[in-house]
Design an enzyme around this catalytic site. Structure first.
Site, PDB file in Angstrom:
ATOM      1  N   ASN A  10      47.962  73.439  15.483  1.00 28.72           N
ATOM      2  CA  ASN A  10      46.667  74.073  15.224  1.00 28.72           C
ATOM      3  C   ASN A  10      45.624  73.160  15.846  1.00 28.72           C
ATOM      4  O   ASN A  10      45.346  72.088  15.327  1.00 28.72           O
ATOM      5  CB  ASN A  10      46.441  74.206  13.712  1.00 28.72           C
ATOM      6  CG  ASN A  10      45.034  74.674  13.388  1.00 28.72           C
ATOM      7  OD1 ASN A  10      44.342  75.208  14.249  1.00 28.72           O
ATOM      8  ND2 ASN A  10      44.612  74.481  12.149  1.00 28.72           N
ATOM      9  N   LYS A  12      42.506  73.640  16.099  1.00 35.68           N
ATOM     10  CA  LYS A  12      41.199  73.756  15.436  1.00 35.68           C
ATOM     11  C   LYS A  12      40.097  73.925  16.492  1.00 35.68           C
ATOM     12  O   LYS A  12      40.352  74.533  17.519  1.00 35.68           O
ATOM     13  CB  LYS A  12      40.946  72.549  14.539  1.00 35.68           C
ATOM     14  CG  LYS A  12      42.148  72.214  13.651  1.00 35.68           C
ATOM     15  CD  LYS A  12      41.803  71.297  12.524  1.00 35.68           C
ATOM     16  CE  LYS A  12      43.069  70.852  11.826  1.00 35.68           C
ATOM     17  NZ  LYS A  12      42.843  70.409  10.465  1.00 35.68           N
ATOM     18  N   HIS A  95      43.633  79.931   7.095  1.00 34.33           N
ATOM     19  CA  HIS A  95      43.653  78.457   7.035  1.00 34.33           C
ATOM     20  C   HIS A  95      42.610  77.991   6.013  1.00 34.33           C
ATOM     21  O   HIS A  95      41.557  78.622   5.862  1.00 34.33           O
ATOM     22  CB  HIS A  95      43.343  77.883   8.421  1.00 34.33           C
ATOM     23  CG  HIS A  95      43.588  76.407   8.517  1.00 34.33           C
ATOM     24  ND1 HIS A  95      42.696  75.487   8.054  1.00 34.33           N
ATOM     25  CD2 HIS A  95      44.640  75.722   8.990  1.00 34.33           C
ATOM     26  CE1 HIS A  95      43.190  74.273   8.252  1.00 34.33           C
ATOM     27  NE2 HIS A  95      44.373  74.388   8.816  1.00 34.33           N
ATOM     28  N   GLU A  97      40.482  75.768   6.098  1.00 32.46           N
ATOM     29  CA  GLU A  97      39.143  75.528   6.663  1.00 32.46           C
ATOM     30  C   GLU A  97      38.381  76.840   6.799  1.00 32.46           C
ATOM     31  O   GLU A  97      37.166  76.886   6.615  1.00 32.46           O
ATOM     32  CB  GLU A  97      39.267  74.806   8.013  1.00 32.46           C
ATOM     33  CG  GLU A  97      39.673  73.346   7.819  1.00 32.46           C
ATOM     34  CD  GLU A  97      40.470  72.753   8.963  1.00 32.46           C
ATOM     35  OE1 GLU A  97      40.470  73.310  10.072  1.00 32.46           O
ATOM     36  OE2 GLU A  97      41.119  71.703   8.744  1.00 32.46           O
ATOM     37  N   GLU A 167      50.176  74.416   2.927  1.00 37.24           N
ATOM     38  CA  GLU A 167      49.333  73.298   3.316  1.00 37.24           C
ATOM     39  C   GLU A 167      48.470  72.836   2.145  1.00 37.24           C
ATOM     40  O   GLU A 167      47.410  73.425   1.886  1.00 37.24           O
ATOM     41  CB  GLU A 167      48.417  73.703   4.469  1.00 37.24           C
ATOM     42  CG  GLU A 167      49.140  74.173   5.707  1.00 37.24           C
ATOM     43  CD  GLU A 167      48.289  73.960   6.951  1.00 37.24           C
ATOM     44  OE1 GLU A 167      48.768  73.267   7.851  1.00 37.24           O
ATOM     45  OE2 GLU A 167      47.156  74.463   7.012  1.00 37.24           O
ATOM     46  N   GLY A 173      44.321  66.747   7.353  1.00 44.03           N
ATOM     47  CA  GLY A 173      43.392  65.881   8.071  1.00 44.03           C
ATOM     48  C   GLY A 173      43.038  64.605   7.332  1.00 44.03           C
ATOM     49  O   GLY A 173      42.081  63.919   7.685  1.00 44.03           O
ATOM     50  N   SER A 213      48.894  66.590   7.613  1.00 42.51           N
ATOM     51  CA  SER A 213      49.095  65.234   8.139  1.00 42.51           C
ATOM     52  C   SER A 213      50.540  64.945   8.558  1.00 42.51           C
ATOM     53  O   SER A 213      50.993  63.806   8.439  1.00 42.51           O
ATOM     54  CB  SER A 213      48.601  64.193   7.134  1.00 42.51           C
ATOM     55  OG  SER A 213      47.216  64.366   6.893  1.00 42.51           O
TER      56      SER A 213
HETATM   57  C1  PEP Z   1      46.197  71.935   9.896  1.00 45.90           C
HETATM   58  O1  PEP Z   1      45.156  71.988  10.520  1.00 45.90           O
HETATM   59  O2  PEP Z   1      46.782  72.975   9.588  1.00 45.90           O
HETATM   60  C2  PEP Z   1      46.742  70.621   9.531  1.00 45.90           C
HETATM   61  C3  PEP Z   1      47.815  70.556   8.805  1.00 45.90           C
HETATM   62  O3  PEP Z   1      46.052  69.535   9.988  1.00 45.90           O
HETATM   63  P1  PEP Z   1      46.556  67.992   9.971  1.00 45.90           P
HETATM   64  O4  PEP Z   1      47.965  68.005  10.511  1.00 45.90           O
HETATM   65  O5  PEP Z   1      45.610  67.284  10.869  1.00 45.90           O
HETATM   66  O6  PEP Z   1      46.516  67.544   8.562  1.00 45.90           O
END
Ligand code: PEP
Length: 249
Positions: A10, A12, A95, A97, A167, A173, A213
């Site tokens: 992803n 972003k 997501h 976000e 998630e 992040g 992460s």
């Molecule tokens: C994501 O954006 O779905 C995500 C898991 O980000 P990160 O791996 O940076 O935590």
């Protein structure tokens, strides 16, 4: 039949179109594998150049969002036909976000999921709890509710082809990965929830990713869990490390 892993990046709101081409070119020799589907979910404006750069490779280009209407006065949105017209087969839906900054709800997630299926696009449906919810001990209840609403009116045949990304919001992040046990526990609960809504066959077929992460060091143990079928990867998908995550074995 064993489920094929699916490892998706992803991006972003990162990478200009020319940077996207560069990144695909850098990553394409590193993400070669026959054991997993490899998807780069990229900003809308990067879809076409990234697709061109990924031609002839095992990389599939996906979208990060999609609207649930066909067309019309929805300034700034991208429609399912716009995605299918250029060959997009995967779209991230809901997501955290988008839920936090763009007012997505379980109900809009459900509308988008239905619309994606109507157009033959595989949704990568995100769910996850906040740190407060985890501390309150309501993680599983919360996730089950998100899943039940996301899958309203989705048929078993459609659900079997879906991808769910678990998630935990507190792990996105932040550099804080869920422990393998925490991730497996929730992914297992999601599969059980799908079995309750549909049946065992659908639950066995659906692919469930962990996201939050993930990096080259944590991927092998996470992706080795019985109910974790790969990952949705943010930060590390923009780096050569993504090759190590894809080839985690
Ligand atoms: C994501 O954006 O779905 C995500 C898991 O980000 P990160 O791996 O940076 O935590």
């Amino acid at each position: 039949m064993a489920r094929k892993k699916i490892i998706a990046g992803n991006w972003k709101m990162n990478m200009t179109p020319s940077e996207a081409v560069e990144l695909v070119n850098t990553l394409k020799p590193l993400v070669v594998t026959e054991e997993a589907d490899v998807v780069f979910c990229v900003p809308s404006i990067d879809i076409i150049p990234a697709m061109e750069a990924a031609k002839g490779t095992n990389i599939q280009i996906g979208a990060e969002n999609m609207y649930y209407e066909e067309k019309g006065a929805f300034t700034g949105e991208i429609s399912p036909n716009m995605l299918t017209d250029v060959g997009v087969k995967y779209v991230i839906i809901g997501h955290s976000e988008r839920r936090e900054y763009f007012a997505e709800t379980d109900e809009t997630v459900n509308k988008k999921v239905l619309k994606a299926f109507e157009h033959g696009i595989t949704p990568i449906i995100c769910c996850g709890e906040s740190l407060t919810q985890r501390e309150q001990g309501i993680t599983i209840d919360w996730i089950r509710q998100q899943i039940k609403i996301a899958f309203l009116n989705v048929t078993a045949e459609q659900a079997a082809t879906a991808v769910i990304a678990y998630e935990p919001i507190w792990a996105i992040g932040t550099g804080k990965t869920a422990t393998t046990e925490q991730a497996q526990e929730v992914c297992k609960a999601i599969r059980e929830c799908i079995a309750e809504i549909y049946d065992e066959a659908t639950a066995e077929a659906i692919r469930i990713q962990y996201g939050g992460s993930v990096n080259a060091a944590t991927a092998p143990e996470l992706f080795g869990q019985p109910d974790i079928d790969g990952g949705l990867v943010g930060g590390a998908s923009l780096k050569p490390d993504f090759g190590k995550i894809v080839n985690y074995k």
